[in-house]
Design an enzyme around this catalytic site. Structure first.
Site, mmCIF file in Angstrom:
data_model
loop_
_atom_site.group_PDB
_atom_site.id
_atom_site.type_symbol
_atom_site.label_atom_id
_atom_site.label_comp_id
_atom_site.label_asym_id
_atom_site.label_seq_id
_atom_site.Cartn_x
_atom_site.Cartn_y
_atom_site.Cartn_z
ATOM 1 N N CYS A 121 -4.683 -13.517 5.404
ATOM 2 C CA CYS A 121 -5.435 -14.756 5.250
ATOM 3 C C CYS A 121 -4.926 -15.449 3.986
ATOM 4 O O CYS A 121 -3.941 -15.000 3.399
ATOM 5 C CB CYS A 121 -6.945 -14.522 5.217
ATOM 6 S SG CYS A 121 -7.595 -13.621 3.797
ATOM 7 N N GLY A 122 -5.563 -16.509 3.584
ATOM 8 C CA GLY A 122 -5.078 -17.260 2.434
ATOM 9 C C GLY A 122 -4.908 -16.402 1.194
ATOM 10 O O GLY A 122 -3.846 -16.361 0.588
ATOM 11 N N GLY A 150 -5.991 -12.972 1.176
ATOM 12 C CA GLY A 150 -5.965 -11.568 1.573
ATOM 13 C C GLY A 150 -7.264 -10.864 1.243
ATOM 14 O O GLY A 150 -7.607 -9.855 1.855
ATOM 15 N N HIS A 172 -1.691 7.359 -2.200
ATOM 16 C CA HIS A 172 -2.864 7.884 -2.909
ATOM 17 C C HIS A 172 -4.179 7.633 -2.173
ATOM 18 O O HIS A 172 -5.123 8.405 -2.332
ATOM 19 C CB HIS A 172 -2.972 7.267 -4.300
ATOM 20 C CG HIS A 172 -1.897 7.714 -5.226
ATOM 21 N ND1 HIS A 172 -1.948 7.483 -6.572
ATOM 22 C CD2 HIS A 172 -0.735 8.379 -5.016
ATOM 23 C CE1 HIS A 172 -0.870 7.972 -7.158
ATOM 24 N NE2 HIS A 172 -0.113 8.518 -6.224
#
Length: 158
Positions: A77-78, A80, A110
């Site tokens: 998305c723009g 994230g 991890h």
């Protein structure tokens, strides 16, 4: 390996570019497929539900590392961030917002992340491809990290 991918309108261009740059990956594109404005949680939901199904199957078969299973996820998305917030509301989802190759590697190694979240506004297509390759090729280290990942799934009662 199957990679479920979803994006909103802001992430469409980057999604199409990375999918074209990585044709050897078996993509399952859940949308969006146009530049029309959409709500990112809808696509985070679709990808997350698929990954949860895979994760539950892996647990039945004693597979700890989601990379050994049949699927991982990619959300764009723009920023994230919205995708990561929504995806992480699902049990067994460990969505990682990544901004460079090292973070992508560490999120798998991890944290056993099973969904990579990217920012369309702050990730170039070349950087995104590099992060995706790293994310998909990195295995969970297990060991001391396993007990920490197990705690991520613990309900805090809040």
């Amino acid at each position: 390996m199957l990679v479920y991918v979803g994006c909103d309108h802001a992430g469409l261009d980057l999604k199409l570019k990375v999918m074209a740059a990585l044709p050897d990956i078996q993509w399952k594109d859940v949308g969006t497929h146009s530049a029309d404005s959409v709500d990112y949680p809808d696509y985070a939901d679709q990808v997350s539900r698929e990954i949860v199904k895979v994760d539950l199957e892996n647990k039945k078969n004693n597979i700890v590392d989601s990379q050994k299973g049949p699927a991982l996820g990619l959300l764009i998305c723009g920023s994230g961030q919205g995708m990561a917030i929504r995806a992480n509301k699902y049990s067994n989802i460990r969505a990682a917002l990544c901004w460079n190759d090292d973070i992508a590697r560490l999120s798998r190694e991890h944290n056993n992340a099973n969904i990579l979240c990217l920012s369309a506004r702050f990730s170039s297509p070349d950087d995104a491809v590099k992060m995706i390759k790293t994310f998909l090729s990195t295995s969970f280290a297990g060991g001391r990290h396993q007990q920490r990942v197990d705690k991520l799934a613990t309900d805090t009662g809040c």
